[in-house]
Design an enzyme around this catalytic site. Structure first.
Site, short mmCIF file in Angstrom:
data_model
loop_
_atom_site.label_atom_id
_atom_site.label_comp_id
_atom_site.label_asym_id
_atom_site.label_seq_id
_atom_site.Cartn_x
_atom_site.Cartn_y
_atom_site.Cartn_z
N SER A 195 0.84 -1.19 0.00
CA SER A 195 0.00 0.00 0.00
C SER A 195 0.88 1.23 0.00
O SER A 195 2.03 1.20 0.43
CB SER A 195 -0.89 0.03 1.24
N LYS A 196 0.29 2.31 -0.50
CA LYS A 196 1.11 3.50 -0.70
C LYS A 196 1.56 4.11 0.62
O LYS A 196 2.41 4.97 0.65
CB LYS A 196 0.39 4.51 -1.59
N ARG A 197 0.96 3.69 1.73
CA ARG A 197 1.43 4.23 3.01
C ARG A 197 2.84 3.71 3.31
O ARG A 197 3.61 4.36 3.97
CB ARG A 197 0.45 3.86 4.13
#
Ligand code: GLU
Length: 489
Positions: A259-261
């Site tokens: 995920s982009k986090r």
């Protein structure tokens, strides 16, 4: 038009929803399908699944097309080039789905549901409170034909749902997972047609795979639980389902879903940083081949040759950036001639017009050209090497800077468009929300995005860098500033 004479009957597709920045996960699934087609002398198709009209945008659709082209994954049929089973964009196929839904209802396999969103929310709340998974409770399942007709006649809004067997389980064989059994009890009475007459993903997906003569559906494992619904829709329509293959998701090092986090996930991030598409495809393709150590460097043709869909891992594909860096370095050093290397660098620098735009912004800010690398070099850097000292000229405390960075990141995420004007408007709104002056918000962002407090105009720079690079820079800046909090900068 008919399929080319050389093609086998194998037809596969990538079916992205244009609801965000094209994701490396999409490239990973697309590559699998592309290689599957190549290996089997089949046809690779692109279909745009934009039934979610509130989240799909033409801008994102264009980005998906550009990103997949950049990857070198060319399709033989698609929304931009047409083909024998078009149109290839679901919003252009609206009228196609209705008769299929009608057939399901006429044969008693579907029903009209008049439940209001408020009732459904109450139902879900009660289910949550009772610790049960949310699922339609069958409220409208047994309405009499007269009542249904009268309510439709009165113009009451309604959806169409599918019926689900009340006992037993759905058994199927997945190309990756092998035999799978899912109890019908765990399957929801899925909405097939929404109140506005648009089909849901499930309905449109099955109808299109059938009409487009898709033989193998290869997609992410998150869709495995939807297979019972899909198989049932095929059955209700008297159609033969395709072969299903669910690929394990790409994961971060800690095994959580990519995920982009945690990791940059946009394809555009990797192109902006100067990864070669060949290296990215090589990296992703290694998840689909069995090779010995030392054989890692593979071109697309070699990947297709070694492609081995029978022996895929269910464990999850770890997105190991260090390995990608290593492969990319090898591609740069070993696979390009000097001249090709120079050409690649120049076209990378000019990508999205960024050097030209950066130079225009620089003209009024320099006294000699040699100052350009210091002033505008941040537009091309992969890593700004940001340190706490870079924030020395920012007048706010580290706590205040962190507050700004934490507010701005989600605000920028939800912007539908990424332009100089929309960035400025959003940052002004962020400042309002924080009750701060614009310059208090802009000052730390300047440093986060460019690495220095003296550089090019912020909104323009952010627009040139693109959302995915800005996202990563703000994340790194927040980490640097977090390390300053409480240290009495
Ligand atoms: N539109 C779906 C997605 O974006 C496609 C899933 C499928 O391939 O069936 O994930």
């Amino acid at each position: 038009m008919s399929t080319p004479a050389t093609a086998s009957g194998v037809r596969v597709r990538i079916a992205p929803s244009p609801t965000g920045e094209p994701h490396v996960g999409t490239a990973y699934i697309a590559l699998f399908n592309y290689l599957f087609a190549k290996k089997n002398n089949g046809t690779f198709i692109l279909r745009i699944e934009d039934t979610d009209a509130t989240r799909s945008t033409p801008e994102f659709e264009q980005k998906v097309l550009d990103a997949l082209k950049w990857c070198g994954l060319e399709w033989s049929e698609g929304p931009d080039i047409g083909g024998p089973y078009g149109p290839y964009r679901q919003s252009d196929r609206k009228d196609i789905y209705r008769p299929f839904v009608d057939k399901i209802v006429e044969n008693g396999h579907g029903f009209k549901c008049f439940c209001t969103p408020e009732r459904l929310e109450k139902m879900r709340e009660a289910q949550r409170a009772a610790g049960k998974p949310p699922k339609y409770d069958g409220h409208c399942l047994h309405l009499s034909a007269e009542e249904v007709a009268a309510r439709v006649e009165a113009g009451e809004p309604h959806v169409v749902r599918m019926k689900i067997p009340t006992e037993g389980s759905c058994k199927f064989v997945d190309g990756v997972y092998g035999p799978v059994e899912i109890p019908w009890d765990a399957v929801d009475m899925q909405v097939l047609l929404k109140a506005d007459g648009m089909p849901t993903y499930h309905m449109a997906n099955v109808v299109d795979d059938h009409l487009m003569k898709i033989t193998h559906v290869a997609r992410g494992e998150e869709w495995l639980a939807s297979v019972p619904k899909h198989i049932l829709i095929y059955q209700y329509l008297g159609l033969e389902p395709p072969v299903f293959m669910h690929l394990s998701l790409m994961r971060n090092h800690d095994k959580s879903k990519l995920s982009k986090r945690k990791n940059p996930t946009s394809i555009s991030y990797y192109s902006a940083l100067g990864y070669l598409p060949e290296a990215l495809m090589n990296f992703l393709g290694l998840f689909f081949v069995q090779i010995a150590e030392g054989e890692e460097m593979l071109t697309m043709d070699q990947l297709a040759e070694k492609f081995d869909p029978e022996n895929l891992s269910k464990a999850g594909a770890i997105f190991d950036i260090q390995k990608l860096d290593w492969l990319n370095g090898r591609w740069l050093r070993e696979q390009l001639s000097e001249e090709e290397f120079v050409q690649r660098v120049l076209s990378w620098a000019m990508e999205n017009d960024r050097v030209r735009q950066g130079l225009k912004l620089s003209q009024s800010r320099i006294s000699k050209l040699g100052e350009l690398p210091d002033l505008a070099g941040f537009l091309l850097k992969s890593d700004l090497g940001l340190t706490p000292e870079a924030f020395a000229k920012v007048k706010s405390t580290p706590e205040e800077i962190l507050e700004v960075l934490n507010q701005v990141q989600p605000d920028l995420e939800k912007m539908p468009e990424w332009t100089v004007e929309s960035i400025e408007a959003e940052l002004r709104a962020s400042a309002d929300r924080l009750g701060k002056k614009l310059k208090v918000v802009v000052a730390p962002l300047f440093v986060a995005v460019s690495g220095s407090s003296r550089s090019l105009p912020l909104f323009d720079s952010m627009a040139i860098l693109g959302r995915s690079v800005v996202r990563q820079r703000l994340k790194v800046a927040a980490q640097v500033v977090a390390s300053m909090v409480g240290s009495g900068k």
